[in-house]
Structure formats: C-alpha cells, structure tokens
Design a protein around this motif. Structure first.
Motif, PDB file in Angstrom:
ATOM      1  N   UNK A  47      -3.059  -1.530  11.606  1.00  0.00           N
ATOM      2  CA  UNK A  47      -2.641  -0.638  12.703  1.00  0.00           C
ATOM      3  C   UNK A  47      -2.466   0.798  12.206  1.00  0.00           C
ATOM      4  N   UNK A  48      -1.913   0.956  11.030  1.00  0.00           N
ATOM      5  CA  UNK A  48      -1.708   2.312  10.491  1.00  0.00           C
ATOM      6  C   UNK A  48      -3.044   2.983  10.212  1.00  0.00           C
ATOM      7  N   UNK A  49      -3.961   2.239   9.632  1.00  0.00           N
ATOM      8  CA  UNK A  49      -5.246   2.852   9.280  1.00  0.00           C
ATOM      9  C   UNK A  49      -6.037   3.204  10.534  1.00  0.00           C
ATOM     10  N   UNK A  50      -5.864   2.417  11.593  1.00  0.00           N
ATOM     11  CA  UNK A  50      -6.535   2.744  12.866  1.00  0.00           C
ATOM     12  C   UNK A  50      -5.977   4.032  13.447  1.00  0.00           C
ATOM     13  N   UNK A  51      -4.754   4.372  13.038  1.00  0.00           N
ATOM     14  CA  UNK A  51      -4.158   5.630  13.505  1.00  0.00           C
ATOM     15  C   UNK A  51      -4.365   6.749  12.483  1.00  0.00           C
ATOM     16  N   UNK A  52      -5.246   6.496  11.531  1.00  0.00           N
ATOM     17  CA  UNK A  52      -5.615   7.543  10.572  1.00  0.00           C
ATOM     18  C   UNK A  52      -4.645   7.717   9.423  1.00  0.00           C
ATOM     19  N   UNK A  53      -3.794   6.735   9.205  1.00  0.00           N
ATOM     20  CA  UNK A  53      -2.813   6.852   8.117  1.00  0.00           C
ATOM     21  C   UNK A  53      -3.324   6.073   6.901  1.00  0.00           C
ATOM     22  N   UNK A  54      -3.525   6.737   5.766  1.00  0.00           N
ATOM     23  CA  UNK A  54      -3.956   6.000   4.577  1.00  0.00           C
ATOM     24  C   UNK A  54      -2.827   5.129   4.036  1.00  0.00           C
ATOM     25  N   UNK A  55      -3.148   3.910   3.663  1.00  0.00           N
ATOM     26  CA  UNK A  55      -2.100   2.964   3.232  1.00  0.00           C
ATOM     27  C   UNK A  55      -2.550   2.167   2.021  1.00  0.00           C
ATOM     28  N   UNK A  56      -1.588   1.558   1.377  1.00  0.00           N
ATOM     29  CA  UNK A  56      -1.865   0.536   0.379  1.00  0.00           C
ATOM     30  C   UNK A  56      -0.845  -0.573   0.602  1.00  0.00           C
ATOM     31  N   UNK A  57      -1.315  -1.816   0.462  1.00  0.00           N
ATOM     32  CA  UNK A  57      -0.378  -2.938   0.481  1.00  0.00           C
ATOM     33  C   UNK A  57      -0.197  -3.382  -0.956  1.00  0.00           C
ATOM     34  N   UNK A  58       1.036  -3.546  -1.365  1.00  0.00           N
ATOM     35  CA  UNK A  58       1.321  -4.124  -2.677  1.00  0.00           C
ATOM     36  C   UNK A  58       2.130  -5.389  -2.452  1.00  0.00           C
ATOM     37  N   UNK A  59       1.703  -6.445  -3.124  1.00  0.00           N
ATOM     38  CA  UNK A  59       2.389  -7.719  -2.939  1.00  0.00           C
ATOM     39  C   UNK A  59       3.112  -8.140  -4.212  1.00  0.00           C
ATOM     40  N   UNK A  60       4.284  -8.713  -4.019  1.00  0.00           N
ATOM     41  CA  UNK A  60       5.055  -9.208  -5.164  1.00  0.00           C
ATOM     42  C   UNK A  60       4.485 -10.533  -5.662  1.00  0.00           C
ATOM     43  N   UNK A  61       3.607 -11.133  -4.840  1.00  0.00           N
ATOM     44  CA  UNK A  61       2.904 -12.347  -5.263  1.00  0.00           C
ATOM     45  C   UNK A  61       1.439 -11.959  -5.406  1.00  0.00           C
ATOM     46  N   UNK A  62       0.872 -12.154  -6.568  1.00  0.00           N
ATOM     47  CA  UNK A  62      -0.490 -11.663  -6.810  1.00  0.00           C
ATOM     48  C   UNK A  62      -1.486 -12.291  -5.847  1.00  0.00           C
ATOM     49  N   UNK A  63      -2.246 -11.425  -5.220  1.00  0.00           N
ATOM     50  CA  UNK A  63      -3.251 -11.866  -4.243  1.00  0.00           C
ATOM     51  C   UNK A  63      -4.331 -10.812  -4.259  1.00  0.00           C
ATOM     52  N   UNK A  64      -5.069 -10.745  -5.353  1.00  0.00           N
ATOM     53  CA  UNK A  64      -5.882  -9.556  -5.610  1.00  0.00           C
ATOM     54  C   UNK A  64      -6.953  -9.282  -4.551  1.00  0.00           C
ATOM     55  N   UNK A  65      -7.346 -10.309  -3.791  1.00  0.00           N
ATOM     56  CA  UNK A  65      -8.381 -10.055  -2.782  1.00  0.00           C
ATOM     57  C   UNK A  65      -7.859  -9.269  -1.586  1.00  0.00           C
TER      58      UNK A  65
ATOM     59  N   UNK B  50       2.994   3.118   1.583  1.00  0.00           N
ATOM     60  CA  UNK B  50       2.894   1.898   0.782  1.00  0.00           C
ATOM     61  C   UNK B  50       3.687   0.790   1.472  1.00  0.00           C
ATOM     62  N   UNK B  51       2.989  -0.307   1.729  1.00  0.00           N
ATOM     63  CA  UNK B  51       3.635  -1.448   2.391  1.00  0.00           C
ATOM     64  C   UNK B  51       3.841  -2.525   1.335  1.00  0.00           C
ATOM     65  N   UNK B  52       5.087  -2.934   1.183  1.00  0.00           N
ATOM     66  CA  UNK B  52       5.392  -3.983   0.211  1.00  0.00           C
ATOM     67  C   UNK B  52       5.480  -5.330   0.924  1.00  0.00           C
ATOM     68  N   UNK B  53       4.617  -6.257   0.533  1.00  0.00           N
ATOM     69  CA  UNK B  53       4.670  -7.618   1.055  1.00  0.00           C
ATOM     70  C   UNK B  53       5.139  -8.547  -0.049  1.00  0.00           C
ATOM     71  N   UNK B  54       5.405  -9.781   0.342  1.00  0.00           N
ATOM     72  CA  UNK B  54       5.774 -10.793  -0.659  1.00  0.00           C
ATOM     73  C   UNK B  54       7.237 -10.756  -1.058  1.00  0.00           C
ATOM     74  N   UNK B  55       8.032  -9.966  -0.344  1.00  0.00           N
ATOM     75  CA  UNK B  55       9.468  -9.895  -0.653  1.00  0.00           C
ATOM     76  C   UNK B  55       9.697  -9.509  -2.100  1.00  0.00           C
TER      77      UNK B  55
END
Ligand code: UDP
Length: 241
Positions: free
Chosen positions: A94-112, A132-137
């Motif tokens: 949703x953020x990227x569709x609004x033109x906002x550059x993002x990165x998701x970083x996960x605390x559980x490795x999920x490189x794909x 920066x969006x942090x997933x994986x708690x």
C-alpha cells in the motif's frame, strides 16, 4: 495549523496493531484499512520525518489464542510472528502504491520476501528516506509486537513510540463502559503502573520506562491524527518519565 510549524520529531516508531489492518471487523486484511494506514504514514513522511513501523499480527493469529485451543504456545507464537510479516507485506504494498519507498525487515529470516533485521541497515534506509517496516516481532515466542516496538525504538534511536489504537488515549476507566471516564493528556510511567492502566504489556512497558522512551497512545482511525501527533498537537495520551 501554521505553515511554518516544524514536526516535533525527527525519527518516530509507529506501532500498528494487526487489528488496525483488519478494518471494521479487525480480522483478516482489509485493503481499504491498509490503504488508510499507509496514507497516514505517507503524510508524516512527507514532513521529512523518518518513520519506522512495527506491525502486529492479531488480525490473523495470536499465540495465546492458539494455545487455548490446543496449539503449543511457542508454535502458536511463531505462527503469530509469521502473521506480522504478512501484514508488513500488505502495508509495504500500500505504501509503495502511494509512492513511498519502503523496506521490510523481518526478525525471522525470510530472504525471499524481506530483509533480515540489521540495525545499521535499518538506520541507513531511514536516512535515505525509506519507511522501514519491521515484521516478525522480536523473533522470540512469549513476546509481543509491543515489546518489539519498545526494543526497536530504543535500538534505532526513535524519539517516541506512537501507539496507534482505536481509542483516543488512556482513560482512568473503560470509556465504553463508563461515560464519565476521564482521558489523561499526559501521565508518568509510575502513575500508569500504580493505576494499573494497560498501556502495553509489562515487558514492553518496562523497556520503555527503563530507557525513558516516551509513548503516545492515539486514535489512528481519525484522518490526519498521526500527522497532528507528529506536529506536536495535544492528541491522545503522552506517557513519559
Ligand atoms: N509474537 C511473538 N513474539 C513477538 C511478537 C509477536 O511470539 O516478539 C506473536 C504472539 O503470538 C502474538 C502474535 O505474534 O500474539 C501477534 O502479535 P501481537 O499480539 O503483538 O499483535 P497485535 O496485538 O499488535 O496485533
């Protein structure tokens, strides 16, 4: 609002519960709710504020609920952590569709699907203007995404945690049950503890208190509210030392 007013913060951490992405029911993913939250985040990023988001997973799965129905607690917690990554990807889209550059970083490795959580890298993304969006708690069972928020806010040097909720702050009693419930504009950590006000779970709350990390609890469903908080307007409840 005066045009020359400056944002109050340079770097913020927004804690979004899974429920906030679930729309009216609070369950599953509601594309419109995700778009609305993305819009609020875009608004503050456009002010030049560095934004980190920690997403919850309660709209999809909670370990505790699973364990009440026979799933081993730790397994359920991992399921909950994976749920937060699903939410992170939805918010990223949703953020990227609004033109906002993002990165998701996960605390559980999920490189794909996401970068691994690397503190210095996260900070670098922020400096480049990416959300920066942090997933994986926290990556550990028996914790919550509020704890992840408290941990990450300290780690990456956020000035405040903005806890997005359905209510417009912290009350002395449940405003849904008590029409005379009084909202605090500001409260100290100690007062909140003594009055047994549930701001966050106790692990998350002590991390904030011990490290003097301010928390603002505010209603994220109202349009422009996040922006108002960032601009220093008296919105919600500020918990501080
Ligand atoms: N969870 C966990 N460790 C963490 C963060 C989350 O085990 O560090 C699990 C836990 O089962 C939790 C679920 O993920 O119930 C979803 O997170 P949370 O309940 O914090 O989400 P929210 O209430 O913010 O939607």
């Amino acid at each position: 609002m005066k045009k020359d007013k400056q944002p109050q913060y340079g770097r913020i951490l927004v804690k979004l519960s899974g429920e906030a992405l679930g729309g009216a029911s609070g369950v599953g993913i509601c594309p419109q709710a995700v778009r609305d939250m993305a819009e609020h985040i875009r608004e503050v990023r456009e002010l030049g504020v560095q934004v980190v988001v920690v997403v919850g997973g309660g709209n999809i799965f909670r370990g505790m609920a699973g364990s009440e129905r026979g799933i081993e607690r730790a397994t359920g917690d991992y399921m909950g952590m994976l749920a937060t990554v699903i939410n992170a990807l939805a918010l990223q889209d949703a953020l990227e569709k609004q033109g906002v550059p993002t990165r998701v970083q996960s605390a559980i490795t999920m490189s794909q699907v996401a970068e691994a959580f690397i503190r210095r890298r996260a900070v670098r993304h922020l400096e480049k203007g990416r959300v920066v969006i942090f997933g994986g708690g926290t990556g550990n069972p028996y914790f919550s995404t509020d704890t992840a928020a408290a941990l990450r806010a300290n780690e990456i040097g956020a000035e405040v945690i903005l806890k997005a909720t359905k209510v417009d702050g912290i009350y002395d009693s449940d405003p849904k049950k008590n029409p005379k419930a009084r909202r605090f504009a500001q409260i100290t950590y100690l007062d909140a503890l003594q009055k047994q006000l549930k701001v966050m779970d106790s692990t998350a709350f002590s991390l904030c208190m011990d490290n003097k990390m301010p928390i603002i609890v505010f209603d994220s469903y109202k349009p422009h509210n996040l922006r108002r908080v960032v601009m220093g307007e008296k919105v919600g409840t500020l918990v501080t030392g």
